[in-house]
Design a protein around this motif. Structure first.
Motif, mmCIF file in Angstrom:
data_model
loop_
_atom_site.group_PDB
_atom_site.id
_atom_site.type_symbol
_atom_site.label_atom_id
_atom_site.label_comp_id
_atom_site.label_asym_id
_atom_site.label_seq_id
_atom_site.Cartn_x
_atom_site.Cartn_y
_atom_site.Cartn_z
ATOM 1 N N ARG A 194 38.148 -13.038 62.602
ATOM 2 C CA ARG A 194 39.172 -12.549 61.591
ATOM 3 C C ARG A 194 40.897 -11.913 62.048
ATOM 4 N NH1 ARG A 194 37.073 -9.853 56.779
ATOM 5 N NH2 ARG A 194 35.590 -8.901 58.771
ATOM 6 N N ALA A 195 40.502 -11.216 62.922
ATOM 7 C CA ALA A 195 41.994 -10.413 63.463
ATOM 8 C C ALA A 195 42.913 -11.186 64.513
ATOM 9 C CB ALA A 195 41.561 -8.855 63.638
ATOM 10 N N GLU A 236 44.797 -7.241 56.513
ATOM 11 C CA GLU A 236 45.783 -6.902 56.340
ATOM 12 C C GLU A 236 46.226 -6.021 57.683
ATOM 13 O OE1 GLU A 236 46.528 -5.811 52.680
ATOM 14 O OE2 GLU A 236 45.773 -3.338 53.391
ATOM 15 N N TRP A 237 47.331 -6.063 58.438
ATOM 16 C CA TRP A 237 48.373 -5.244 59.155
ATOM 17 C C TRP A 237 48.045 -3.786 58.967
ATOM 18 C CZ3 TRP A 237 49.752 -7.016 64.390
ATOM 19 C CH2 TRP A 237 50.275 -8.772 64.013
ATOM 20 N N ALA A 276 44.368 -11.565 51.541
ATOM 21 C CA ALA A 276 44.766 -11.600 52.778
ATOM 22 C C ALA A 276 44.162 -13.167 53.486
ATOM 23 C CB ALA A 276 45.101 -10.710 53.973
ATOM 24 N N ARG A 325 53.891 -15.049 52.680
ATOM 25 C CA ARG A 325 52.333 -14.727 53.243
ATOM 26 C C ARG A 325 52.439 -14.286 54.268
ATOM 27 N NH1 ARG A 325 49.928 -13.315 58.045
ATOM 28 N NH2 ARG A 325 48.294 -15.530 58.963
ATOM 29 N N ASN A 343 43.236 -14.423 56.107
ATOM 30 C CA ASN A 343 43.212 -14.680 57.119
ATOM 31 C C ASN A 343 41.038 -13.279 56.885
ATOM 32 O OD1 ASN A 343 43.006 -16.435 59.324
ATOM 33 N ND2 ASN A 343 44.722 -15.087 59.362
ATOM 34 N N PHE A 378 43.802 -3.269 61.872
ATOM 35 C CA PHE A 378 43.453 -4.099 61.057
ATOM 36 C C PHE A 378 42.327 -3.499 60.023
ATOM 37 C CE2 PHE A 378 45.374 -7.021 64.145
ATOM 38 C CZ PHE A 378 46.234 -7.667 63.462
ATOM 39 N N VAL A 395 50.497 -10.075 53.954
ATOM 40 C CA VAL A 395 49.365 -9.054 54.893
ATOM 41 C C VAL A 395 49.685 -8.148 55.560
ATOM 42 C CG1 VAL A 395 48.810 -11.833 56.476
ATOM 43 C CG2 VAL A 395 50.578 -10.631 57.492
ATOM 44 N N GLU A 429 44.503 -13.628 62.714
ATOM 45 C CA GLU A 429 45.468 -13.401 62.046
ATOM 46 C C GLU A 429 47.095 -13.303 62.980
ATOM 47 O OE1 GLU A 429 48.648 -11.837 59.734
ATOM 48 O OE2 GLU A 429 46.317 -13.350 59.222
ATOM 49 N N ASP A 446 47.712 -16.504 63.286
ATOM 50 C CA ASP A 446 48.417 -17.586 62.727
ATOM 51 C C ASP A 446 50.203 -16.891 62.124
ATOM 52 O OD1 ASP A 446 47.007 -18.627 62.962
ATOM 53 O OD2 ASP A 446 45.910 -18.356 60.244
ATOM 54 N N LEU A 447 49.890 -14.592 62.828
ATOM 55 C CA LEU A 447 51.781 -13.948 62.326
ATOM 56 C C LEU A 447 52.414 -14.366 63.167
ATOM 57 C CD1 LEU A 447 52.423 -12.115 59.858
ATOM 58 C CD2 LEU A 447 52.080 -10.374 61.617
#
Length: 142
Positions: A10-11, A128-129, A123, A38, A125, A117, A42, A14, A17-18
C-alpha cells in the motif's frame, strides 16, 4: 491473513501514485483535470518534510507550495520512482525508502527519500504520509 495488500504494498502504491499526481498537477496541459484534494487527503496531520536543502517544512507549507506550483512545468516534466524498499515497520506504520528521479526543463536530478506512512482508511491507498526526508543524490543540472 485477510487477503488485503501488505502495508509495504500500500505504501509503495502511494509513493508511485502521489508522484503521478505531481506530474499531472505540475504539467500545465494536464493540471485542469487533477483533483487537488487527493493530495490533501494523504498528507497526515503533523506531516513534516525535510527538503533536499535541509529546510524543514510543516504540512501547511508543503500543501501551500504544491497548491501554488500548479501548472508550473512544461510537458517535458517527468518523475520516475526507483528502488522502493521497506524499512522498519510495525502493524500500522512503515518506513519506505525510494529514489526519485526528475526531468525538469531538460535537466536531471535524483534524490534519496525515506518516508513514514501510517494506515488510514480514508486515504486512497490506505496509508497517509507522516514524514518525508529527501537528500540529493544528483543536484539539478545547471
Amino acid at each position: 491473513m485477510s487477503g488485503e495488500p501488505s502495508l509495504f504494498s500500500r505504501a509503495s502504491a502511494e509513493v508511485v501514485d502521489l508522484h503521478r499526481f505531481f506530474v499531472d498537477w505540475f504539467v500545465a496541459e494536464r493540471a485542469n483535470a487533477v483533483d487537488f484534494t487527493r493530495f490533501e487527503r494523504v498528507m497526515g496531520d503533523g506531516f513534516v518534510m525535510v527538503a533536499p536543502s535541509g529546510q524543514i517544512l510543516d504540512r501547511t507549507a508543503v500543501v501551500d507550495h504544491v497548491r501554488t506550483s500548479r501548472a508550473s512545468c512544461d510537458d517535458g516534466f517527468a518523475i520516475s520512482i526507483e528502488d522502493i524498499r521497506p524499512g522498519w515497520q510495525n502493524a500500522d506504520t512503515i518506513v519506505v525508502f525510494y529514489v526519485e528521479a526528475q526531468l525538469r526543463g531538460g535537466k536531471h536530478s535524483r534524490r534519496q527519500s525515506s518516508a513514514v506512512f501510517t494506515t488510514s482508511s480514508s486515504a486512497p491507498n490506505g496509508v497517509e504520509w507522516r514524514h518525508l526526508h529527501e537528500t540529493w543524490l544528483q543536484v539539478p543540472e545547471r
